[in-house]
Write an enzyme that holds these catalytic residues in place. Structure first.
Site, PDB file in Angstrom:
ATOM      1  N   ASP A 176       0.859  -1.185   0.000  1.00 33.59           N
ATOM      2  CA  ASP A 176       0.000   0.000   0.000  1.00 33.59           C
ATOM      3  C   ASP A 176       0.896   1.236   0.000  1.00 33.59           C
ATOM      4  O   ASP A 176       1.537   1.546   1.011  1.00 33.59           O
ATOM      5  CB  ASP A 176      -0.904   0.010   1.235  1.00 33.59           C
TER       6      ASP A 176
ATOM      7  N   LYS B 265      -7.072   3.309  -3.451  1.00 32.14           N
ATOM      8  CA  LYS B 265      -7.511   3.273  -2.053  1.00 32.14           C
ATOM      9  C   LYS B 265      -7.752   4.698  -1.575  1.00 32.14           C
ATOM     10  O   LYS B 265      -7.005   5.609  -1.922  1.00 32.14           O
ATOM     11  CB  LYS B 265      -6.416   2.587  -1.220  1.00 32.14           C
TER      12      LYS B 265
ATOM     13  N   LYS C 282     -10.444   0.100  -2.595  1.00 32.66           N
ATOM     14  CA  LYS C 282     -10.328  -0.105  -1.149  1.00 32.66           C
ATOM     15  C   LYS C 282     -10.687   1.166  -0.396  1.00 32.66           C
ATOM     16  O   LYS C 282      -9.898   2.110  -0.378  1.00 32.66           O
ATOM     17  CB  LYS C 282      -8.902  -0.548  -0.779  1.00 32.66           C
TER      18      LYS C 282
END
Length: 316
Positions: free
Chosen positions: A153, A216, A252
């Site tokens: 991430d 995300k 996400k």
């Protein structure tokens, strides 16, 4: 992350794509505001959707006081997210979360604890601000992958969005994607700091063009994290990118999704905007930890007819 889909290979940077980004903000806000009241799931249907939500949680600990013991407990919870008798009652005895997400320092601990049964995601690139020297951000990705992380991430440089330097954002994200190698990359936009929904749309498109496997919303450390309006914009960016490239990219939402009823709303929006294929862990994740406890309470009520106190479903 196992998937039957081809991995997003990205596209050459195209400024016209950014220039073509449009967001009808009043309409977006109106749809997001009306969605929770218009979607309701009850009884077995609700339990089934909540179980699906568990399977798509990145169970996360990102605290300065993380210890190996805390991470091992988190991994144990990820492998057995709900009491065994409740899972047996709903016919899902082998249910797990989607992954475990930790800082780089804790990657070896998580890898050892999970023994390959679940993916380990590492937050890298100077998380959460993303302001460390760029060469160090790339090196952190490489070290996390070498330590066993199969998902990375990353956080984007928000200044590139705020100053409209889209080429720089593309170049940085593409280099991060290359540093990930075989590990899948989730690009964190920190949407609460991007100023406008149009910026969210444009940043989403740039990160996908640069090869991000997921986009995300947030680090979870911003004042404003995942919201329904932002999610609607990002999902529509994913749809537009698939139409242009042929690649499906994951989504996400992270931070701010802590209640089971909120998770159901996000899944309803996902199904309506992107379709059933996104209702799998290879294309959707919740970045959450407290969400799991509330879902477990709801499942206990479904099975027994009684609500449990929250501390009976603690994560640590």
């Amino acid at each position: 992350m196992t998937s039957d889909l081809p991995r997003n290979a990205g596209m050459p940077f195209d400024p016209s794509v950014i220039a073509g980004c449009r967001v009808n903000t009043p309409a977006t806000l109106r749809r997001a505001a009306t969605l929770p009241a218009q979607r309701s799931l009850k009884k077995d249907w609700q339990a089934a959707w909540l179980a699906r939500a568990i399977s798509m949680i990145d169970l996360t600990t990102l605290s300065g006081d993380d210890t190996p013991g805390r991470v091992r407990r988190l991994c144990a919870k990820a492998l057995s997210p709900v009491r065994a008798d409740l899972l047996d009652a709903i016919g899902l005895p082998h249910l797990t979360t989607g992954a475990v997400c930790v800082y780089h320092e804790m990657v070896p601990v998580a890898v050892e604890a999970l023994e390959g049964r679940l993916p380990v995601a590492a937050v890298s690139t100077g998380f959460p601000a993303g302001l460390s020297p760029f060469d160090l951000r790339l090196a952190e990705i490489e070290r996390s992958v070498a330590a066993g992380a199969t998902e990375i991430d990353i956080v984007i440089s928000r200044r590139h969005v705020l100053t409209g330097n889209w080429a720089a954002l593309y170049d940085e994200t593409a280099q991060m994607r290359a540093a990930c190698g075989a590990a899948h990359m989730k690009a964190i936009l920190a949407t609460g700091e991007l100023g406008t929904l149009k910026n969210v749309m444009a940043a989403s498109m740039v990160c996908m063009m640069a090869g991000s496997d997921f986009i995300k919303t947030s680090t979870g450390k911003e004042a404003v994290n995942a919201t329904l309006p932002v999610s609607l914009v990002m999902m529509r960016a994913i749809r537009a990118y698939e139409a242009a490239s042929g690649y499906k990219v994951g989504y996400k939402p992270a931070g701010g999704v802590s209640k089971a009823k909120d998770a159901l709303v996000y899944l309803a929006l996902l199904k309506e905007e992107l379709g059933d294929r996104w209702l799998r862990p290879d294309l959707f994740r919740f970045g959450a930890s407290s969400l799991l406890g509330d879902i477990e309470r709801q499942l206990e009520h479904h099975v027994t007819g009684r609500y449990s106190v929250g501390h009976r479903h603690a994560l640590g």
